[in-house]
Design an enzyme around this catalytic site. Structure first.
Site, short mmCIF file in Angstrom:
data_model
loop_
_atom_site.label_atom_id
_atom_site.label_comp_id
_atom_site.label_asym_id
_atom_site.label_seq_id
_atom_site.Cartn_x
_atom_site.Cartn_y
_atom_site.Cartn_z
N HIS A 110 -7.04 7.29 12.11
CA HIS A 110 -6.70 5.83 12.08
C HIS A 110 -4.90 5.86 11.81
O HIS A 110 -4.54 4.87 11.43
CB HIS A 110 -7.42 5.40 10.91
N CYS A 132 6.88 0.86 17.75
CA CYS A 132 7.55 -0.28 18.36
C CYS A 132 6.20 -0.71 19.33
O CYS A 132 5.86 0.03 20.17
CB CYS A 132 8.46 0.08 19.06
N ARG A 154 0.87 -1.29 -0.01
CA ARG A 154 0.06 0.01 -0.20
C ARG A 154 1.22 1.31 -0.07
O ARG A 154 0.48 2.12 -0.42
CB ARG A 154 -0.97 -0.08 1.05
N GLY A 170 -16.00 12.31 1.12
CA GLY A 170 -15.67 10.83 0.73
C GLY A 170 -15.42 10.06 1.71
O GLY A 170 -14.56 9.17 1.88
N THR A 171 -16.58 10.00 2.93
CA THR A 171 -16.43 8.75 3.58
C THR A 171 -18.06 8.22 3.58
O THR A 171 -19.07 8.84 3.61
CB THR A 171 -16.17 9.41 5.04
N GLU A 228 -22.04 9.38 -3.66
CA GLU A 228 -23.00 8.46 -3.32
C GLU A 228 -23.48 8.90 -1.99
O GLU A 228 -22.89 9.55 -1.17
CB GLU A 228 -22.59 6.97 -3.07
N ASP A 243 -2.98 7.73 4.45
CA ASP A 243 -2.01 7.93 3.25
C ASP A 243 -1.07 9.26 3.18
O ASP A 243 -0.47 9.36 2.53
CB ASP A 243 -2.74 7.82 1.95
N GLN A 248 -9.72 10.18 8.25
CA GLN A 248 -9.57 8.80 8.71
C GLN A 248 -8.44 8.05 7.91
O GLN A 248 -8.22 7.10 7.83
CB GLN A 248 -11.03 7.99 8.23
P1 OAD Z 1 -15.05 3.93 2.39
O1 OAD Z 1 -14.39 3.38 1.43
O2 OAD Z 1 -15.99 2.99 3.50
O3 OAD Z 1 -15.89 4.89 1.74
C1 OAD Z 1 -15.52 5.94 0.77
C2 OAD Z 1 -16.51 6.80 0.33
O4 OAD Z 1 -16.07 7.60 -0.83
C3 OAD Z 1 -17.86 6.39 -0.38
O5 OAD Z 1 -18.83 6.77 0.57
C4 OAD Z 1 -17.80 6.66 -1.79
O6 OAD Z 1 -19.12 7.03 -2.20
C5 OAD Z 1 -16.88 8.04 -1.54
N1 OAD Z 1 -16.19 8.26 -2.92
C6 OAD Z 1 -15.67 7.57 -3.75
N2 OAD Z 1 -14.99 8.55 -4.82
C7 OAD Z 1 -15.13 9.63 -4.39
C8 OAD Z 1 -14.62 10.89 -4.85
N3 OAD Z 1 -14.01 10.99 -6.00
N4 OAD Z 1 -14.98 11.91 -4.03
C9 OAD Z 1 -15.81 12.04 -3.05
N5 OAD Z 1 -16.24 10.97 -2.37
C10 OAD Z 1 -15.96 9.78 -3.05
O7 OAD Z 1 -14.11 4.89 3.11
P2 OAD Z 1 -14.04 5.44 4.64
O8 OAD Z 1 -15.51 5.96 4.83
O9 OAD Z 1 -12.99 6.40 4.87
O10 OAD Z 1 -10.46 2.15 8.88
O11 OAD Z 1 -13.81 4.26 5.72
C11 OAD Z 1 -13.76 4.40 6.78
C12 OAD Z 1 -12.75 3.62 7.68
O12 OAD Z 1 -13.27 2.22 7.26
C13 OAD Z 1 -11.49 3.70 7.12
O13 OAD Z 1 -10.52 4.58 7.65
C14 OAD Z 1 -10.66 2.18 7.56
C15 OAD Z 1 -11.97 1.06 7.06
O14 OAD Z 1 -12.23 0.27 8.03
C16 OAD Z 1 -9.48 1.73 9.41
O15 OAD Z 1 -8.53 1.15 8.76
C17 OAD Z 1 -9.50 1.56 10.94
#
Ligand code: OAD
Length: 237
Positions: free
Chosen positions: A115, A123, A66, A182-183, A210, A100, A97
């Site tokens: 996160h 460590c 990654r 984007g969450t 979405e 990267d 969240q």
């Molecule tokens: P998700 O993968 O769950 O959701 C990504 C969101 O981004 C979705 O709602 C998409 O519709 C939206 N999306 C896609 N492309 C986009 C764009 N170009 N512009 C805006 N939005 C877009 O990701 P997170 O909500 O970040 O946790 O996921 C939360 C957590 O789930 C992560 O941090 C991770 C995972 O488990 C850990 O690793 C602890």
């Protein structure tokens, strides 16, 4: 879609709350949805404490991949809009969240990483954390105490660092503008942040192609991509 421009000077404290979709146009895969990481990997097998104890090399190899992929990705115009805003507005924070480091690469300084970050190592025995050179392989690093170093990120079933969540709580509870980008809003405690911002009296904007779990909390919802909506929202050509 008509995007109503925001005048940042009308707000005292601005919080950008970002998830994987923020980095999607940079080429970093999201977790869920089409092409999402969770479709390809069993998370429990590569990013959990249990997996780390069972097969640390496999876990490190997954995160190393990654990082290598991440090195090829660059921040897009949406990241830059936020970084530029921070330069002239005294109170702009990002609560992300994402692990990267894309916001920092764009120049943002006030970033709360809920996160963690793949660009830091920890460590597991001593709990010490430090920045890591981008080229170093996790699998070749050991602490002076002899333990293999792990990425400084939150795995499934890990607790979040309370110093980090306290900082997120502090900035969100004072926000008067809260922009979520984007969450999916499925993962806690982050999923509770829109409600918290709402009860603090902030104006809430969501950018996501979405609908998310929390879309009903927002005062404005823009069903578009971060890199397209953000420049329009802040009047950047
Ligand atoms: P998700 O993968 O769950 O959701 C990504 C969101 O981004 C979705 O709602 C998409 O519709 C939206 N999306 C896609 N492309 C986009 C764009 N170009 N512009 C805006 N939005 C877009 O990701 P997170 O909500 O970040 O946790 O996921 C939360 C957590 O789930 C992560 O941090 C991770 C995972 O488990 C850990 O690793 C602890």
């Amino acid at each position: 879609m008509v995007v109503e421009q925001i005048n940042p000077d009308s707000y005292k404290r601005i919080v950008f709350f970002t998830g994987a979709g923020m980095s999607a146009e940079s080429g970093v895969p999201t977790y869920r949805g089409k092409g999402g990481i969770l479709d390809k990997y069993n998370w429990q097998e590569v990013a959990s404490q249990e997996a780390w104890e069972k097969h640390p090399k496999k876990v490190l190899k997954f995160h190393e991949k990654r990082r290598t992929e991440g090195l090829k990705c660059k921040p897009h115009s949406g990241h830059k809009v936020i970084a530029d805003l921070e330069k002239f507005h005294p109170n702009v924070w990002i609560v992300t969240q994402n692990i990267d480091g894309m916001h920092q690469q764009a120049g943002s300084k006030k970033v709360v990483e809920l996160h963690g970050s793949v660009w830091r190592v920890r460590c597991p025995k001593e709990g010490r954390v430090w920045e890591d050179s981008k080229k170093t392989k996790y699998s070749r690093q050991k602490c002076k105490c002899g333990s293999w170093l792990r990425p400084d990120i939150v795995w499934f079933s890990d607790y979040l660092d309370t110093k980090v969540t306290d900082k997120a709580d502090e900035v969100i509870s004072r926000a008067d503008l809260f922009i979520s980008i984007g969450t999916s809003g499925l993962v806690w405690p982050a999923a509770g942040y829109p409600a918290r911002a709402k009860s603090a009296g902030a104006f809430l904007v969501e950018i996501n192609p979405e609908p998310s779990e929390q879309s009903n909390y927002y005062d404005k919802v823009y069903p578009g991509k971060a890199g397209e909506v953000m420049p329009q929202l802040f009047g950047v050509k």
